[in-house]
Design a protein around this motif. Sequence first.
Motif, PDB file in Angstrom:
ATOM      1  N   TYR A 518       0.944  -1.261   0.080  1.00 37.98           N
ATOM      2  CA  TYR A 518      -0.056  -0.066   0.032  1.00 37.98           C
ATOM      3  C   TYR A 518       0.673   1.354  -0.047  1.00 37.98           C
ATOM      4  O   TYR A 518       0.423   2.239  -0.671  1.00 37.98           O
ATOM      5  N   VAL A 519       2.017   0.994   0.787  1.00 36.71           N
ATOM      6  CA  VAL A 519       2.904   2.366   0.620  1.00 36.71           C
ATOM      7  C   VAL A 519       3.354   2.704  -0.816  1.00 36.71           C
ATOM      8  O   VAL A 519       3.472   3.844  -1.240  1.00 36.71           O
ATOM      9  N   LEU A 520       3.859   1.452  -1.608  1.00 38.96           N
ATOM     10  CA  LEU A 520       4.174   1.622  -3.031  1.00 38.96           C
ATOM     11  C   LEU A 520       3.088   2.236  -3.806  1.00 38.96           C
ATOM     12  O   LEU A 520       3.324   3.057  -4.583  1.00 38.96           O
ATOM     13  N   ILE A 521       1.909   1.524  -3.612  1.00 39.02           N
ATOM     14  CA  ILE A 521       1.043   1.800  -4.640  1.00 39.02           C
ATOM     15  C   ILE A 521       0.600   3.341  -4.191  1.00 39.02           C
ATOM     16  O   ILE A 521       0.164   4.300  -5.102  1.00 39.02           O
ATOM     17  N   ALA A 522       0.361   3.765  -2.886  1.00 44.88           N
ATOM     18  CA  ALA A 522       0.557   5.297  -2.509  1.00 44.88           C
ATOM     19  C   ALA A 522       1.200   6.174  -3.212  1.00 44.88           C
ATOM     20  O   ALA A 522       0.682   7.430  -4.137  1.00 44.88           O
ATOM     21  N   PHE A 523       2.315   5.819  -3.185  1.00 43.14           N
ATOM     22  CA  PHE A 523       3.624   6.668  -3.963  1.00 43.14           C
ATOM     23  C   PHE A 523       3.348   6.510  -5.395  1.00 43.14           C
ATOM     24  O   PHE A 523       3.302   7.554  -6.114  1.00 43.14           O
ATOM     25  N   SER A 524       2.826   5.526  -6.012  1.00 45.64           N
ATOM     26  CA  SER A 524       2.951   5.425  -7.524  1.00 45.64           C
ATOM     27  C   SER A 524       1.565   6.206  -7.982  1.00 45.64           C
ATOM     28  O   SER A 524       1.860   6.753  -9.211  1.00 45.64           O
ATOM     29  N   GLU A 525       0.641   6.321  -7.151  1.00 45.22           N
ATOM     30  CA  GLU A 525      -0.520   7.122  -7.521  1.00 45.22           C
ATOM     31  C   GLU A 525      -0.261   8.587  -7.598  1.00 45.22           C
ATOM     32  O   GLU A 525      -0.781   9.226  -8.672  1.00 45.22           O
ATOM     33  N   LEU A 526       0.563   9.181  -6.715  1.00 44.62           N
ATOM     34  CA  LEU A 526       1.019  10.278  -6.770  1.00 44.62           C
ATOM     35  C   LEU A 526       1.849  10.774  -7.983  1.00 44.62           C
ATOM     36  O   LEU A 526       1.665  11.771  -8.561  1.00 44.62           O
ATOM     37  N   PHE A 527       2.609   9.770  -8.440  1.00 48.45           N
ATOM     38  CA  PHE A 527       3.498   9.881  -9.558  1.00 48.45           C
ATOM     39  C   PHE A 527       2.776   9.550 -10.971  1.00 48.45           C
ATOM     40  O   PHE A 527       3.015  10.501 -11.871  1.00 48.45           O
ATOM     41  N   ALA A 528       1.954   8.782 -10.879  1.00 54.41           N
ATOM     42  CA  ALA A 528       1.176   8.425 -12.163  1.00 54.41           C
ATOM     43  C   ALA A 528      -0.148   9.180 -12.265  1.00 54.41           C
ATOM     44  O   ALA A 528      -0.393   9.584 -13.250  1.00 54.41           O
ATOM     45  N   SER A 529      -1.040   8.672 -11.298  1.00 51.43           N
ATOM     46  CA  SER A 529      -2.300   8.958 -11.589  1.00 51.43           C
ATOM     47  C   SER A 529      -2.602  10.492 -11.468  1.00 51.43           C
ATOM     48  O   SER A 529      -3.334  11.146 -12.297  1.00 51.43           O
ATOM     49  N   VAL A 530      -1.953  11.228 -10.506  1.00 51.41           N
ATOM     50  CA  VAL A 530      -2.106  12.401 -10.288  1.00 51.41           C
ATOM     51  C   VAL A 530      -1.508  13.275 -11.637  1.00 51.41           C
ATOM     52  O   VAL A 530      -2.031  14.351 -12.080  1.00 51.41           O
ATOM     53  N   THR A 531      -0.299  12.940 -12.190  1.00 52.57           N
ATOM     54  CA  THR A 531       0.299  13.415 -13.025  1.00 52.57           C
ATOM     55  C   THR A 531      -0.530  13.283 -14.316  1.00 52.57           C
ATOM     56  O   THR A 531      -0.551  14.164 -15.308  1.00 52.57           O
ATOM     57  N   SER A 532      -1.318  12.103 -14.333  1.00 46.12           N
ATOM     58  CA  SER A 532      -2.471  12.044 -15.826  1.00 46.12           C
ATOM     59  C   SER A 532      -3.251  12.929 -15.740  1.00 46.12           C
ATOM     60  O   SER A 532      -3.777  13.579 -16.808  1.00 46.12           O
ATOM     61  N   LEU A 533      -3.599  13.604 -14.642  1.00 39.84           N
ATOM     62  CA  LEU A 533      -4.636  14.679 -14.469  1.00 39.84           C
ATOM     63  C   LEU A 533      -3.997  15.762 -15.082  1.00 39.84           C
ATOM     64  O   LEU A 533      -4.545  16.917 -15.887  1.00 39.84           O
ATOM     65  N   GLU A 534      -2.713  16.325 -14.796  1.00 39.94           N
ATOM     66  CA  GLU A 534      -1.839  17.394 -15.043  1.00 39.94           C
ATOM     67  C   GLU A 534      -1.783  17.079 -16.684  1.00 39.94           C
ATOM     68  O   GLU A 534      -1.820  18.257 -17.415  1.00 39.94           O
ATOM     69  N   VAL A 535      -1.390  16.270 -17.235  1.00 39.61           N
ATOM     70  CA  VAL A 535      -0.998  16.048 -18.541  1.00 39.61           C
ATOM     71  C   VAL A 535      -2.321  16.275 -19.308  1.00 39.61           C
ATOM     72  O   VAL A 535      -2.282  16.926 -20.274  1.00 39.61           O
ATOM     73  N   ALA A 536      -3.477  15.711 -19.045  1.00 41.96           N
ATOM     74  CA  ALA A 536      -4.703  15.958 -19.638  1.00 41.96           C
ATOM     75  C   ALA A 536      -5.011  17.505 -19.667  1.00 41.96           C
ATOM     76  O   ALA A 536      -5.452  18.233 -20.471  1.00 41.96           O
ATOM     77  N   MET A 537      -4.904  18.184 -18.482  1.00 40.89           N
ATOM     78  CA  MET A 537      -5.086  19.760 -18.380  1.00 40.89           C
ATOM     79  C   MET A 537      -4.229  20.441 -19.199  1.00 40.89           C
ATOM     80  O   MET A 537      -4.688  21.540 -19.779  1.00 40.89           O
ATOM     81  N   ILE A 538      -2.956  20.330 -19.145  1.00 39.79           N
ATOM     82  CA  ILE A 538      -1.839  21.232 -19.709  1.00 39.79           C
ATOM     83  C   ILE A 538      -1.797  20.750 -21.374  1.00 39.79           C
ATOM     84  O   ILE A 538      -1.788  21.809 -22.043  1.00 39.79           O
ATOM     85  N   MET A 539      -1.899  19.769 -21.509  1.00 38.38           N
ATOM     86  CA  MET A 539      -1.721  19.424 -23.160  1.00 38.38           C
ATOM     87  C   MET A 539      -2.937  19.374 -23.895  1.00 38.38           C
ATOM     88  O   MET A 539      -2.785  19.514 -25.359  1.00 38.38           O
ATOM     89  N   ALA A 540      -4.209  19.284 -23.366  1.00 43.72           N
ATOM     90  CA  ALA A 540      -5.425  19.571 -23.922  1.00 43.72           C
ATOM     91  C   ALA A 540      -5.530  20.761 -24.672  1.00 43.72           C
ATOM     92  O   ALA A 540      -5.086  21.832 -24.067  1.00 43.72           O
ATOM     93  N   PRO A 541      -6.258  20.963 -25.916  1.00 35.56           N
ATOM     94  CA  PRO A 541      -6.688  22.237 -26.297  1.00 35.56           C
ATOM     95  C   PRO A 541      -7.642  22.876 -25.240  1.00 35.56           C
ATOM     96  O   PRO A 541      -8.274  22.032 -24.673  1.00 35.56           O
ATOM     97  N   LYS A 542      -7.799  23.973 -25.155  1.00 36.10           N
ATOM     98  CA  LYS A 542      -8.345  24.785 -24.074  1.00 36.10           C
ATOM     99  C   LYS A 542      -9.955  24.345 -24.162  1.00 36.10           C
ATOM    100  O   LYS A 542     -10.597  24.111 -23.219  1.00 36.10           O
TER     101      LYS A 542
END
Length: 641
Positions: A518-542
């Motif tokens: 659970y420690v490793l999965i939680a760390f992975s979420e902050l690196f992968a899942s949260v960043t996927s939101l960031e990618v969708a927001m920044i890189m998508a057309p407005k």
Amino acid sequence: MSQAAEFDQAYAAEALANQLRYNKHVSEMGQEHDLLPAGVEHYNDAKDVDESDDWHFPTEEERRTLRRVSEKMNWPAFAICVCEFAERFSYYGATQVYSNFISKPRPIVHGQLSRTGANKGTDSTSGALDLGSVASQGLTLFNSFWCYITPLFAGWLADAYLGRFQIICYGTVIAQVGHILLTVSAIPSVMDNQQGAEACFVIALIIMGTGTGVFKASCSVLVAEQIKIKQQTVIRLKSGEKVIVDPALTTARTYMWYYEMINLGSLAGQLGMIYAEQNVGYWLAYLLPTLVFFLPFPVLWFGRNYYKSELPNGSVLTQACGAWWLCVRSTLSWNPWRFIKKYGTEAFWSYARPSTYPGAVKPKWMTYEDRWVDQLDRGVKACNIFLLFPLYWLCYNQIVNNLIIQAGQMDMGGSPNELVAQLDPIFIIVFVLLFQFVLYPACERYNIPFTPVKRITVGFFLASFAMVWAAVLQHYIYKTNPCGTHVGDHGFLAPDGSKCSSLKNSSSLSMWVSSGSYVLIAFSELFASVTSLEVAMIMAPKNMRSIVMAIGTVTTAVASALGEAFVGLSQNPNWVINYGLFAGLSFVGGILFWLSFRRIDKNQDYLNMIGQETFEERVAHGQEAIEPATLHTDEKAETTV
């Protein structure tokens, strides 16, 4: 005049002075006044800003050398996070008790049937509908699939017609209707009518799932759209240091707080409803989430005039599909390698640009400008990044069911094995604080470019290591229980010939040993899942952010469908193979991800600035390099993503 009135006047005068200075600065850049805020009070260290120095947009040299910083979260963004807290509390609080509600009968408590389904003071399991485990698995899978598919349609509606704020309001109302019906299905007098309770529950699932999907499609986009400083802006601190306020970095840190609220809500909802179900009954376990979900109504109402968002564009999806297909049709070749080399390059997208369109008569839907094609290119890259995410979610999904079963195979110390699943949100809540106050500040201080592609790659590897931990632990579970590879099973003989049903059929290891996964999965979420939101927001057309965000969400549904192919491994004696297989898939996924998108990583800063009007104006006037500096001439034609 009172001291408070004097303070208000002084503050208003200072705000007006800031506004005039920014208006003058932006006017000199030839841009609209709403591109930048009235001042830099939204920067984290605003008290350290030297306001005697004019702000300006960074030059190429400044972008390469100056330290990047983020602005602080403003109250409209925080208000939307509060809505997300309430939505996740309500969603996870209700879904946490679905399994027993569907599969188990109402228990017998002190010789009488429990009309509420509670099992307080007994060793029996709470229950209600008594439909069995097959129906329970089918309905819960349908609920998950439905919640992650509806954002596609809702995202299109938000981008094209209704707008993000309005679609969130509609989703809130629809989901609340579903919550109310869910509560009705658990009223004791309704449960006395078996068929009526079943019908009410199924209808509630459909309505609540629809509202959840509509809400989720745009909530994560709207929270990031509240960022005030939308252009890279150079400011001078009182220490004399010049820094760049970077909206990409602000987006990353905003989504960290957003994810913090998600997990605070889910943790509170899940823990609270487990005990409400056991001690009072299902009517309370469904009523409390319903009451909490009333919170977004006043928050949305009072903030309706303050939330900022892109206006809907009815033709956006038609334009995007038309532009992409025009490029594919014009570059398609019988030689697949030739098409792959050209796909996504400047030559590929030139067929969609109005200025270089080869035909004499342009299509009616081609009403956009050239620069929007660059944004569309970037949005397609964002969608391509999501293609490998099902391999990540296959690992993550193990914490929902299989790792809970693993905990039940060990010494639980009198605690329910479901309790171990709450470690994931607990660790995330702690790690978000670590990221926000240690990791990100360190990256800002030493100007370390921890880009989204690097973070997602790390997330894949951490998920793989979590499954390695689970596989090794499972091996020792098999070694430390009397029934070997049939731990927890009945009807089998132990190696010494004894019946497993007559033995303490569990490992002597504490179930809390599984906390490593659970420690490793939680760390992975902050690196992968949260960043996927960031990618969708920044890189998508407005005007396509909700759609791109929804496409990223759909990868979770795809992972659930793929997971059905491995159900046969989710049993003794195959658990070690099960976890080892998912560890391998995620590790290979991380390698493929890096190899596929390392060129995006080299040019992330350039991609982030596409769509920033000031940057594009400077490009148009020859003040910036048209191509990212890291791409050489011979690489441009071969860049494919």
